[in-house]
Design a protein around this motif. Structure first.
Motif, PDB file in Angstrom:
ATOM      1  N   GLU A  55      42.267  39.604   9.328  1.00  0.00           N
ATOM      2  CA  GLU A  55      43.846  39.714   9.751  1.00  0.00           C
ATOM      3  C   GLU A  55      45.157  38.788  10.775  1.00  0.00           C
ATOM      4  O   GLU A  55      43.771  38.216  11.736  1.00  0.00           O
ATOM      5  CB  GLU A  55      43.474  40.914  10.775  1.00  0.00           C
ATOM      6  N   VAL A  56      46.189  38.576  10.273  1.00  0.00           N
ATOM      7  CA  VAL A  56      46.605  37.492  11.037  1.00  0.00           C
ATOM      8  C   VAL A  56      47.466  38.031  12.515  1.00  0.00           C
ATOM      9  O   VAL A  56      48.223  38.640  11.732  1.00  0.00           O
ATOM     10  CB  VAL A  56      47.467  36.587  10.362  1.00  0.00           C
ATOM     11  N   LEU A  57      46.972  37.638  13.415  1.00  0.00           N
ATOM     12  CA  LEU A  57      48.568  37.573  14.350  1.00  0.00           C
ATOM     13  C   LEU A  57      49.434  36.830  15.178  1.00  0.00           C
ATOM     14  O   LEU A  57      48.834  35.884  14.474  1.00  0.00           O
ATOM     15  CB  LEU A  57      47.475  38.719  15.535  1.00  0.00           C
ATOM     16  N   ASP A  58      50.354  36.901  15.709  1.00  0.00           N
ATOM     17  CA  ASP A  58      51.667  35.973  15.814  1.00  0.00           C
ATOM     18  C   ASP A  58      50.972  35.362  16.694  1.00  0.00           C
ATOM     19  O   ASP A  58      49.279  36.133  17.609  1.00  0.00           O
ATOM     20  CB  ASP A  58      52.977  36.689  16.250  1.00  0.00           C
ATOM     21  N   ALA A  59      50.940  33.671  17.477  1.00  0.00           N
ATOM     22  CA  ALA A  59      50.529  32.920  18.445  1.00  0.00           C
ATOM     23  C   ALA A  59      51.163  33.975  19.809  1.00  0.00           C
ATOM     24  O   ALA A  59      52.349  34.704  19.643  1.00  0.00           O
ATOM     25  CB  ALA A  59      50.843  32.022  18.287  1.00  0.00           C
ATOM     26  N   GLY A  60      50.542  34.355  20.588  1.00  0.00           N
ATOM     27  CA  GLY A  60      50.537  35.018  21.949  1.00  0.00           C
ATOM     28  C   GLY A  60      50.707  36.377  22.014  1.00  0.00           C
ATOM     29  O   GLY A  60      50.405  36.471  22.724  1.00  0.00           O
ATOM     30  N   GLU A  61      50.475  36.977  20.975  1.00  0.00           N
ATOM     31  CA  GLU A  61      49.463  38.077  20.326  1.00  0.00           C
ATOM     32  C   GLU A  61      47.823  38.771  21.457  1.00  0.00           C
ATOM     33  O   GLU A  61      47.239  38.049  21.090  1.00  0.00           O
ATOM     34  CB  GLU A  61      49.333  39.164  19.687  1.00  0.00           C
ATOM     35  N   GLN A  62      47.897  39.783  21.831  1.00  0.00           N
ATOM     36  CA  GLN A  62      47.073  40.379  22.470  1.00  0.00           C
ATOM     37  C   GLN A  62      45.729  40.438  21.001  1.00  0.00           C
ATOM     38  O   GLN A  62      46.106  40.996  20.481  1.00  0.00           O
ATOM     39  CB  GLN A  62      46.604  41.461  23.174  1.00  0.00           C
ATOM     40  N   LEU A  63      44.672  39.781  21.161  1.00  0.00           N
ATOM     41  CA  LEU A  63      43.586  39.721  19.622  1.00  0.00           C
ATOM     42  C   LEU A  63      42.709  41.020  19.522  1.00  0.00           C
ATOM     43  O   LEU A  63      42.600  42.053  18.382  1.00  0.00           O
ATOM     44  CB  LEU A  63      42.779  38.463  19.779  1.00  0.00           C
ATOM     45  N   GLY A  64      42.869  41.404  21.541  1.00  0.00           N
ATOM     46  CA  GLY A  64      42.246  42.707  21.715  1.00  0.00           C
ATOM     47  C   GLY A  64      40.710  41.929  20.329  1.00  0.00           C
ATOM     48  O   GLY A  64      40.405  40.968  20.528  1.00  0.00           O
ATOM     49  N   GLY A  65      40.005  43.099  20.550  1.00  0.00           N
ATOM     50  CA  GLY A  65      38.362  43.190  20.008  1.00  0.00           C
ATOM     51  C   GLY A  65      37.322  43.006  21.178  1.00  0.00           C
ATOM     52  O   GLY A  65      37.446  43.185  22.212  1.00  0.00           O
ATOM     53  N   ASP A  66      36.470  42.389  20.966  1.00  0.00           N
ATOM     54  CA  ASP A  66      35.014  41.934  21.583  1.00  0.00           C
ATOM     55  C   ASP A  66      34.874  41.374  21.949  1.00  0.00           C
ATOM     56  O   ASP A  66      34.631  40.751  23.385  1.00  0.00           O
ATOM     57  CB  ASP A  66      33.477  42.228  21.014  1.00  0.00           C
ATOM     58  N   ILE A  67      35.552  39.447  21.514  1.00  0.00           N
ATOM     59  CA  ILE A  67      35.303  38.453  21.580  1.00  0.00           C
ATOM     60  C   ILE A  67      36.425  37.111  21.053  1.00  0.00           C
ATOM     61  O   ILE A  67      36.797  38.466  19.873  1.00  0.00           O
ATOM     62  CB  ILE A  67      33.534  38.307  21.175  1.00  0.00           C
ATOM     63  N   VAL A  68      36.423  36.920  22.060  1.00  0.00           N
ATOM     64  CA  VAL A  68      37.570  35.900  21.131  1.00  0.00           C
ATOM     65  C   VAL A  68      37.336  34.088  21.257  1.00  0.00           C
ATOM     66  O   VAL A  68      36.391  33.806  22.472  1.00  0.00           O
ATOM     67  CB  VAL A  68      39.181  35.773  22.713  1.00  0.00           C
ATOM     68  N   VAL A  69      37.443  33.956  20.208  1.00  0.00           N
ATOM     69  CA  VAL A  69      36.873  32.292  20.223  1.00  0.00           C
ATOM     70  C   VAL A  69      37.925  31.407  19.926  1.00  0.00           C
ATOM     71  O   VAL A  69      38.915  31.747  19.559  1.00  0.00           O
ATOM     72  CB  VAL A  69      35.859  32.174  18.740  1.00  0.00           C
ATOM     73  N   LEU A  70      37.891  30.222  21.279  1.00  0.00           N
ATOM     74  CA  LEU A  70      38.931  29.297  20.906  1.00  0.00           C
ATOM     75  C   LEU A  70      38.685  28.184  19.924  1.00  0.00           C
ATOM     76  O   LEU A  70      38.130  27.351  20.371  1.00  0.00           O
ATOM     77  CB  LEU A  70      39.130  28.667  22.123  1.00  0.00           C
ATOM     78  N   ALA A  71      39.245  28.023  19.256  1.00  0.00           N
ATOM     79  CA  ALA A  71      38.929  26.998  18.422  1.00  0.00           C
ATOM     80  C   ALA A  71      39.798  25.915  17.273  1.00  0.00           C
ATOM     81  O   ALA A  71      39.746  26.185  16.645  1.00  0.00           O
ATOM     82  CB  ALA A  71      38.248  27.666  17.003  1.00  0.00           C
ATOM     83  N   MET A  72      40.624  25.516  18.740  1.00  0.00           N
ATOM     84  CA  MET A  72      41.917  24.578  18.966  1.00  0.00           C
ATOM     85  C   MET A  72      41.646  23.394  19.535  1.00  0.00           C
ATOM     86  O   MET A  72      41.025  22.554  19.706  1.00  0.00           O
ATOM     87  CB  MET A  72      43.448  25.279  19.344  1.00  0.00           C
TER      88      MET A  72
END
Length: 215
Positions: free
Chosen positions: A57-74
Motif C-alpha cells: 500500500e502507498v501512503l503520502d509522505a507525512g501520513e501516519q503509517l500505523g502498524g507494528d514497526i516502521v523502517v526508515l530506509a531513506m
C-alpha cells in the motif's frame, strides 16, 4: 528458536529507494502487510511501488503509517523532513547510513563517538528506535534471505533495548535472516560504514565473531 508469526504483521517503510523496496518485497513474501511512503511526489511513489513491490500500500509522505514497526530506509538527512508526530509511539528500525555525497557534510553525523542512531532517537523521542538492516547491501538482502533453519542464513546486526529489540529481531527473522544483538544504540557504531561488519553478508556466528574481535 521459535518461528515468529509473520503474517498479520504490519510493516511501514519510509523510503521508496532500492533498500526500502527490497525490504518491502521481503516483507510481502513473508506475508506481512506493507505500507510504503516515499519522499517525492505520491504518484511517482505509486508507480515505483506498483512496479517493484506490487501488493504494498502507498501512503503520502507525512501520513501516519500505523502498524507494528516502521523502517526508515531513506537518506539519513531526510529525518529533518519527518514530523516527529508521525512516528509517535512507533517501533522504528533505523536502516540508514551517513553518506556525505547524499546527505551533505553533516559533522554531527560524522562523529565516531556518537552513532547516528542516537541522533535519530533524539529526533524522534516518542519512538522506540532500533538499529538494523543497514550493514548489508540491498542486493545481498534479497539474495540471502532464507527460511528459518536453512543453511547459509545471513546474520543481521540489531542494536537497541527492551521489548522493541525483541520485536525487531522477530521481523528480521521473518524477512529471512538471523538477528545478532550487538548492544544498545550507543554501541551501534559497529554496524556503521566505518564499523567492522559493514558490508558483511555472513552468518550470525561469523558476524558475532567479527564484532567480538573488533571489541
Amino acid at each position: 528458536m521459535s518461528v515468529p508469526a509473520c503474517s498479520g504483521v504490519v510493516l511501514g517503510v519510509i523510503g521508496a529507494g532500492r533498500l526500502g523496496l527490497a525490504v518491502a518485497r521481503l516483507a510481502l513474501a513473508a506475508g506481512m502487510t506493507v505500507r510504503v511512503a516515499g519522499s517525492g511526489a505520491a504518484i511517482r511513489t505509486r508507480q515505483v511501488v506498483a512496479m517493484f513491490a506490487p501488493g504494498a500500500e502507498v501512503l503520502d509522505a507525512g501520513e501516519q503509517l500505523g502498524g507494528d514497526i516502521v523502517v526508515l530506509a531513506m537518506p539519513l538527512s531526510g529525518i529533518d523532513d519527518i514530523d516527529p508526530a508521525v512516528l509517535r509511539g512507533a517501533i522504528v528500525i533505523d536502516a540508514m547510513n551517513y553518506w556525505p555525497e547524499t546527505d551533505g557534510v553533516r559533522p554531527e553525523f560524522d562523529d565516531p563517538s556518537r552513532p547516528t542512531s542516537t541522533l535519530v532517537a533524539e529526533r524522534f523521542p516518542d519512538a522506540q528506535v532500533i538499529k538494523a538492516l543497514n550493514h548489508v547491501a540491498f542486493r545481498d538482502l534479497e539474495a540471502g534471505a532464507k527460511p528459518v533453519g536453512s543453511p547459509y542464513r545471513i546474520g543481521i546486526g540489531v542494536a537497541g533495548e527492551g521489548a522493541a529489540l525483541d520485536a525487531v529481531a522477530d521481523v528480521v527473522r521473518c524477512l529471512g535472516f538471523d538477528p545478532v544483538t550487538v548492544g544498545t544504540l550507543a554501541e551501534s557504531g559497529v554496524l556503521e560504514p566505518r564499523g567492522p561488519v559493514f558490508g558483511a553478508a555472513v552468518s550470525a556466528a561469523q558476524l558475532r565473531a567479527r564484532i567480538d574481535i573488533a571489541r
